[in-house]
Design a protein around this motif. Structure first.
Motif, PDB file in Angstrom:
ATOM      1  N   ARG A   1       0.873  -1.174   0.000  1.00  0.00           N
ATOM      2  CA  ARG A   1       0.000   0.000   0.000  1.00  0.00           C
ATOM      3  C   ARG A   1       0.903   1.214   0.000  1.00  0.00           C
ATOM      4  NH1 ARG A   1      -3.900   0.076   4.780  1.00  0.00           N
ATOM      5  NH2 ARG A   1      -2.491   1.666   5.523  1.00  0.00           N
ATOM      6  N   ASN A   2       0.617   2.184  -0.854  1.00  0.00           N
ATOM      7  CA  ASN A   2       1.494   3.344  -0.967  1.00  0.00           C
ATOM      8  C   ASN A   2       0.700   4.645  -1.033  1.00  0.00           C
ATOM      9  OD1 ASN A   2       3.955   4.580  -1.065  1.00  0.00           O
ATOM     10  ND2 ASN A   2       4.173   4.420  -3.275  1.00  0.00           N
ATOM     11  N   GLN A   3      -0.433   4.696  -0.333  1.00  0.00           N
ATOM     12  CA  GLN A   3      -1.197   5.946  -0.329  1.00  0.00           C
ATOM     13  C   GLN A   3      -0.774   6.776   0.894  1.00  0.00           C
ATOM     14  OE1 GLN A   3      -2.998   2.968  -1.013  1.00  0.00           O
ATOM     15  NE2 GLN A   3      -3.076   3.431  -3.177  1.00  0.00           N
ATOM     16  N   THR A   4      -1.687   7.020   1.808  1.00  0.00           N
ATOM     17  CA  THR A   4      -1.383   7.868   2.967  1.00  0.00           C
ATOM     18  C   THR A   4      -0.332   7.244   3.872  1.00  0.00           C
ATOM     19  OG1 THR A   4      -3.246   6.875   4.117  1.00  0.00           O
ATOM     20  CG2 THR A   4      -3.646   8.961   2.985  1.00  0.00           C
ATOM     21  N   SER A   5      -0.430   5.941   4.109  1.00  0.00           N
ATOM     22  CA  SER A   5       0.600   5.257   4.892  1.00  0.00           C
ATOM     23  C   SER A   5       1.115   4.072   4.087  1.00  0.00           C
ATOM     24  CB  SER A   5       0.041   4.788   6.241  1.00  0.00           C
ATOM     25  OG  SER A   5      -0.962   3.829   6.051  1.00  0.00           O
ATOM     26  N   SER A   6       2.414   4.034   3.864  1.00  0.00           N
ATOM     27  CA  SER A   6       3.021   2.966   3.071  1.00  0.00           C
ATOM     28  C   SER A   6       3.184   1.719   3.927  1.00  0.00           C
ATOM     29  CB  SER A   6       4.383   3.411   2.555  1.00  0.00           C
ATOM     30  OG  SER A   6       4.241   4.558   1.754  1.00  0.00           O
ATOM     31  N   SER A   7       2.917   0.550   3.331  1.00  0.00           N
ATOM     32  CA  SER A   7       3.075  -0.700   4.069  1.00  0.00           C
ATOM     33  C   SER A   7       3.284  -1.850   3.092  1.00  0.00           C
ATOM     34  CB  SER A   7       1.852  -0.977   4.943  1.00  0.00           C
ATOM     35  OG  SER A   7       0.714  -1.202   4.132  1.00  0.00           O
TER      36      SER A   7
ATOM     37  N   MET B   1       8.908   6.739  11.556  1.00  0.00           N
ATOM     38  CA  MET B   1       9.974   7.739  11.517  1.00  0.00           C
ATOM     39  C   MET B   1       9.956   8.348  10.126  1.00  0.00           C
ATOM     40  SD  MET B   1      13.025   5.757  13.628  1.00  0.00           S
ATOM     41  CE  MET B   1      13.859   5.461  12.136  1.00  0.00           C
ATOM     42  N   SER B   2      10.255   9.613  10.031  1.00  0.00           N
ATOM     43  CA  SER B   2      10.140  10.291   8.741  1.00  0.00           C
ATOM     44  C   SER B   2      11.086   9.698   7.707  1.00  0.00           C
ATOM     45  CB  SER B   2      10.399  11.787   8.902  1.00  0.00           C
ATOM     46  OG  SER B   2      11.702  12.002   9.401  1.00  0.00           O
ATOM     47  N   THR B   3      12.315   9.323   8.111  1.00  0.00           N
ATOM     48  CA  THR B   3      13.260   8.776   7.134  1.00  0.00           C
ATOM     49  C   THR B   3      12.833   7.397   6.642  1.00  0.00           C
ATOM     50  OG1 THR B   3      14.631   7.908   8.920  1.00  0.00           O
ATOM     51  CG2 THR B   3      15.235  10.061   8.018  1.00  0.00           C
ATOM     52  N   THR B   4      12.359   6.559   7.570  1.00  0.00           N
ATOM     53  CA  THR B   4      11.926   5.216   7.181  1.00  0.00           C
ATOM     54  C   THR B   4      10.692   5.271   6.296  1.00  0.00           C
ATOM     55  OG1 THR B   4      12.787   4.360   9.256  1.00  0.00           O
ATOM     56  CG2 THR B   4      11.281   2.939   8.054  1.00  0.00           C
ATOM     57  N   SER B   5       9.692   6.089   6.677  1.00  0.00           N
ATOM     58  CA  SER B   5       8.459   6.153   5.888  1.00  0.00           C
ATOM     59  C   SER B   5       8.704   6.779   4.517  1.00  0.00           C
ATOM     60  CB  SER B   5       7.372   6.909   6.646  1.00  0.00           C
ATOM     61  OG  SER B   5       7.751   8.251   6.866  1.00  0.00           O
ATOM     62  N   THR B   6       9.611   7.773   4.448  1.00  0.00           N
ATOM     63  CA  THR B   6       9.946   8.382   3.157  1.00  0.00           C
ATOM     64  C   THR B   6      10.653   7.375   2.264  1.00  0.00           C
ATOM     65  OG1 THR B   6      10.177  10.522   4.231  1.00  0.00           O
ATOM     66  CG2 THR B   6      11.128  10.303   2.045  1.00  0.00           C
ATOM     67  N   THR B   7      11.603   6.632   2.823  1.00  0.00           N
ATOM     68  CA  THR B   7      12.328   5.619   2.055  1.00  0.00           C
ATOM     69  C   THR B   7      11.378   4.519   1.597  1.00  0.00           C
ATOM     70  OG1 THR B   7      14.277   6.066   3.393  1.00  0.00           O
ATOM     71  CG2 THR B   7      14.312   4.072   2.070  1.00  0.00           C
ATOM     72  N   LEU B   8      10.503   4.057   2.493  1.00  0.00           N
ATOM     73  CA  LEU B   8       9.545   3.010   2.145  1.00  0.00           C
ATOM     74  C   LEU B   8       8.614   3.495   1.041  1.00  0.00           C
ATOM     75  CD1 LEU B   8       8.375   0.205   2.626  1.00  0.00           C
ATOM     76  CD2 LEU B   8       6.984   1.174   4.461  1.00  0.00           C
ATOM     77  N   ARG B   9       8.106   4.708   1.152  1.00  0.00           N
ATOM     78  CA  ARG B   9       7.208   5.250   0.134  1.00  0.00           C
ATOM     79  C   ARG B   9       7.909   5.319  -1.229  1.00  0.00           C
ATOM     80  NH1 ARG B   9       5.296   9.557   2.680  1.00  0.00           N
ATOM     81  NH2 ARG B   9       3.501   8.392   3.381  1.00  0.00           N
ATOM     82  N   SER B  10       9.168   5.768  -1.240  1.00  0.00           N
ATOM     83  CA  SER B  10       9.873   5.878  -2.525  1.00  0.00           C
ATOM     84  C   SER B  10      10.197   4.493  -3.103  1.00  0.00           C
ATOM     85  CB  SER B  10      11.145   6.714  -2.379  1.00  0.00           C
ATOM     86  OG  SER B  10      12.092   6.041  -1.600  1.00  0.00           O
ATOM     87  N   GLU B  11      10.553   3.527  -2.247  1.00  0.00           N
ATOM     88  CA  GLU B  11      10.835   2.171  -2.754  1.00  0.00           C
ATOM     89  C   GLU B  11       9.573   1.512  -3.297  1.00  0.00           C
ATOM     90  OE1 GLU B  11      13.111  -0.597  -0.504  1.00  0.00           O
ATOM     91  OE2 GLU B  11      14.702   0.843  -0.078  1.00  0.00           O
ATOM     92  N   LEU B  12       8.457   1.661  -2.595  1.00  0.00           N
ATOM     93  CA  LEU B  12       7.207   1.076  -3.089  1.00  0.00           C
ATOM     94  C   LEU B  12       6.771   1.771  -4.376  1.00  0.00           C
ATOM     95  CD1 LEU B  12       5.202   0.520   0.221  1.00  0.00           C
ATOM     96  CD2 LEU B  12       6.366  -1.185  -1.175  1.00  0.00           C
ATOM     97  N   GLY B  13       7.020   3.076  -4.458  1.00  0.00           N
ATOM     98  CA  GLY B  13       6.693   3.818  -5.677  1.00  0.00           C
ATOM     99  C   GLY B  13       7.532   3.374  -6.859  1.00  0.00           C
ATOM    100  N   SER B  14       8.793   3.050  -6.612  1.00  0.00           N
ATOM    101  CA  SER B  14       9.679   2.596  -7.699  1.00  0.00           C
ATOM    102  C   SER B  14       9.423   1.136  -8.064  1.00  0.00           C
ATOM    103  CB  SER B  14      11.143   2.776  -7.301  1.00  0.00           C
ATOM    104  OG  SER B  14      11.507   1.843  -6.313  1.00  0.00           O
TER     105      SER B  14
END
Length: 154
Positions: free
Chosen positions: A21-27, A94-107
Protein backbone atom coordinates in the motif's frame (compact mmCIF):
# COMPACT_ATOMS: atom_id res chain seq x y z
CA UNK A 1 43.98 -30.07 10.49
CA UNK A 2 42.49 -26.85 9.23
CA UNK A 3 38.73 -26.26 9.61
CA UNK A 4 37.24 -24.24 6.77
CA UNK A 5 34.52 -21.68 7.37
CA UNK A 6 31.10 -22.86 6.26
CA UNK A 7 28.95 -20.85 3.89
CA UNK A 8 25.33 -20.06 4.70
CA UNK A 9 23.24 -18.50 1.94
CA UNK A 10 19.64 -18.10 0.90
CA UNK A 11 18.63 -20.15 -2.12
CA UNK A 12 15.61 -19.73 -4.36
CA UNK A 13 12.94 -17.39 -2.97
CA UNK A 14 9.36 -18.09 -4.05
CA UNK A 15 6.87 -15.30 -3.29
CA UNK A 16 3.37 -16.54 -2.48
CA UNK A 17 1.51 -13.41 -1.41
CA UNK A 18 2.58 -9.80 -1.94
CA UNK A 19 0.46 -6.95 -0.59
CA UNK A 20 1.63 -3.35 -0.68
CA UNK A 21 0.00 0.00 0.00
CA UNK A 22 1.49 3.34 -0.97
CA UNK A 23 -1.20 5.95 -0.33
CA UNK A 24 -1.38 7.87 2.97
CA UNK A 25 0.60 5.26 4.89
CA UNK A 26 3.02 2.97 3.07
CA UNK A 27 3.07 -0.70 4.07
CA UNK A 28 3.94 -4.18 2.85
CA UNK A 29 2.99 -7.75 3.76
CA UNK A 30 4.85 -10.54 1.95
CA UNK A 31 4.74 -14.32 2.40
CA UNK A 32 7.44 -16.45 0.82
CA UNK A 33 9.23 -19.78 0.89
CA UNK A 34 13.00 -19.90 0.67
CA UNK A 35 15.95 -22.23 1.04
CA UNK A 36 18.70 -21.84 3.60
CA UNK A 37 21.77 -23.52 2.10
CA UNK A 38 24.58 -24.64 4.44
CA UNK A 39 27.69 -25.57 2.46
CA UNK A 40 30.27 -27.71 4.27
CA UNK A 41 33.62 -28.16 2.50
CA UNK A 42 35.31 -29.89 5.46
CA UNK A 43 36.36 -33.53 5.81
CA UNK A 44 33.79 -34.17 8.50
CA UNK A 45 30.14 -33.46 9.31
CA UNK A 46 29.01 -30.10 10.75
CA UNK A 47 26.38 -30.35 13.48
CA UNK A 48 24.73 -27.01 14.15
CA UNK A 49 22.31 -25.71 16.76
CA UNK A 50 18.92 -24.19 15.98
CA UNK A 51 18.92 -20.47 15.31
CA UNK A 52 16.80 -17.68 13.87
CA UNK A 53 17.21 -15.93 10.53
CA UNK A 54 16.20 -12.28 10.73
CA UNK A 55 14.74 -10.29 7.85
CA UNK A 56 15.21 -6.54 8.15
CA UNK A 57 14.20 -3.34 6.39
CA UNK A 58 16.43 -0.31 7.04
CA UNK A 59 17.87 -2.12 10.08
CA UNK A 60 14.47 -2.89 11.66
CA UNK A 61 13.38 -6.54 11.98
CA UNK A 62 10.28 -7.14 9.84
CA UNK A 63 10.25 -10.96 10.01
CA UNK A 64 12.09 -13.97 11.32
CA UNK A 65 12.18 -17.69 10.76
CA UNK A 66 13.56 -20.54 12.84
CA UNK A 67 16.25 -22.79 11.38
CA UNK A 68 16.04 -26.14 13.21
CA UNK A 69 19.19 -27.90 14.40
CA UNK A 70 20.69 -30.33 11.96
CA UNK A 71 23.79 -31.66 10.26
CA UNK A 72 25.54 -30.83 7.01
CA UNK A 73 27.47 -33.89 5.85
CA UNK A 74 31.08 -33.54 4.77
CA UNK A 75 31.64 -32.05 1.33
CA UNK A 76 27.94 -31.40 0.80
CA UNK A 77 25.28 -28.72 1.04
CA UNK A 78 22.37 -29.06 3.44
CA UNK A 79 19.18 -27.38 2.20
CA UNK A 80 16.55 -26.32 4.73
CA UNK A 81 13.25 -25.07 3.29
CA UNK A 82 11.54 -22.41 5.40
CA UNK A 83 8.44 -20.24 5.08
CA UNK A 84 8.58 -16.65 6.25
CA UNK A 85 6.19 -13.73 6.48
CA UNK A 86 7.59 -10.20 6.46
CA UNK A 87 5.54 -7.08 7.05
CA UNK A 88 5.94 -3.43 7.92
CA UNK A 89 3.94 -3.63 11.18
CA UNK A 90 7.07 -3.29 13.32
CA UNK A 91 8.33 -0.19 11.51
CA UNK A 92 7.92 2.97 13.54
CA UNK A 93 6.63 6.00 11.77
CA UNK A 94 9.97 7.74 11.52
CA UNK A 95 10.14 10.29 8.74
CA UNK A 96 13.26 8.78 7.13
CA UNK A 97 11.93 5.22 7.18
CA UNK A 98 8.46 6.15 5.89
CA UNK A 99 9.95 8.38 3.16
CA UNK A 100 12.33 5.62 2.06
CA UNK A 101 9.55 3.01 2.15
CA UNK A 102 7.21 5.25 0.13
CA UNK A 103 9.87 5.88 -2.52
CA UNK A 104 10.83 2.17 -2.75
CA UNK A 105 7.21 1.08 -3.09
CA UNK A 106 6.69 3.82 -5.68
CA UNK A 107 9.68 2.60 -7.70
CA UNK A 108 8.43 -1.00 -7.47
CA UNK A 109 11.59 -2.42 -5.83
CA UNK A 110 11.59 -3.20 -2.09
CA UNK A 111 14.99 -4.05 -0.59
CA UNK A 112 15.15 -6.40 2.41
CA UNK A 113 18.19 -7.85 4.19
CA UNK A 114 18.55 -11.22 5.90
CA UNK A 115 20.99 -12.24 8.62
CA UNK A 116 21.68 -15.48 10.49
CA UNK A 117 24.50 -17.00 12.50
CA UNK A 118 24.89 -20.76 12.86
CA UNK A 119 26.96 -22.21 15.69
CA UNK A 120 28.13 -25.79 15.74
CA UNK A 121 30.98 -28.26 15.58
CA UNK A 122 32.87 -29.89 12.73
CA UNK A 123 34.00 -33.44 13.48
CA UNK A 124 37.24 -33.78 11.51
CA UNK A 125 38.12 -37.25 10.29
CA UNK A 126 35.56 -38.52 12.84
CA UNK A 127 38.12 -37.88 15.62
CA UNK A 128 38.60 -34.19 16.47
CA UNK A 129 35.79 -31.70 17.12
CA UNK A 130 36.26 -28.01 16.32
CA UNK A 131 33.72 -25.28 17.06
CA UNK A 132 32.84 -23.20 14.05
CA UNK A 133 30.34 -20.41 13.37
CA UNK A 134 28.89 -19.51 9.98
CA UNK A 135 27.24 -16.19 9.13
CA UNK A 136 24.70 -15.30 6.48
CA UNK A 137 24.25 -11.76 5.19
CA UNK A 138 22.03 -11.36 2.12
CA UNK A 139 20.40 -8.41 0.35
CA UNK A 140 17.07 -9.13 -1.36
CA UNK A 141 15.75 -6.55 -3.84
CA UNK A 142 12.14 -7.61 -4.54
CA UNK A 143 10.62 -6.45 -7.84
CA UNK A 144 6.98 -6.03 -6.80
CA UNK A 145 5.41 -5.96 -10.28
CA UNK A 146 7.09 -9.15 -11.56
CA UNK A 147 7.49 -10.80 -8.12
CA UNK A 148 11.15 -11.53 -8.86
CA UNK A 149 13.81 -11.59 -6.15
CA UNK A 150 17.50 -10.92 -6.78
CA UNK A 151 19.72 -12.44 -4.09
CA UNK A 152 23.09 -10.91 -3.25
CA UNK A 153 24.86 -12.82 -0.46
CA UNK A 154 28.27 -12.14 1.08
Amino acid sequence: MHVKTLKVRLGTVMLQDVKTRNQTSSSFDISCTTQVRIKNTNFGPYKYESTNAMFTYQGVTVGQVSIPKGEARFHSTKIVIVSVSVNSNTLTIMSTTSTTLRSELGSGVLTLNSHAKLRGKVKLMFVMKKKKAAKMNCTMPIHLSTKDVELNCD
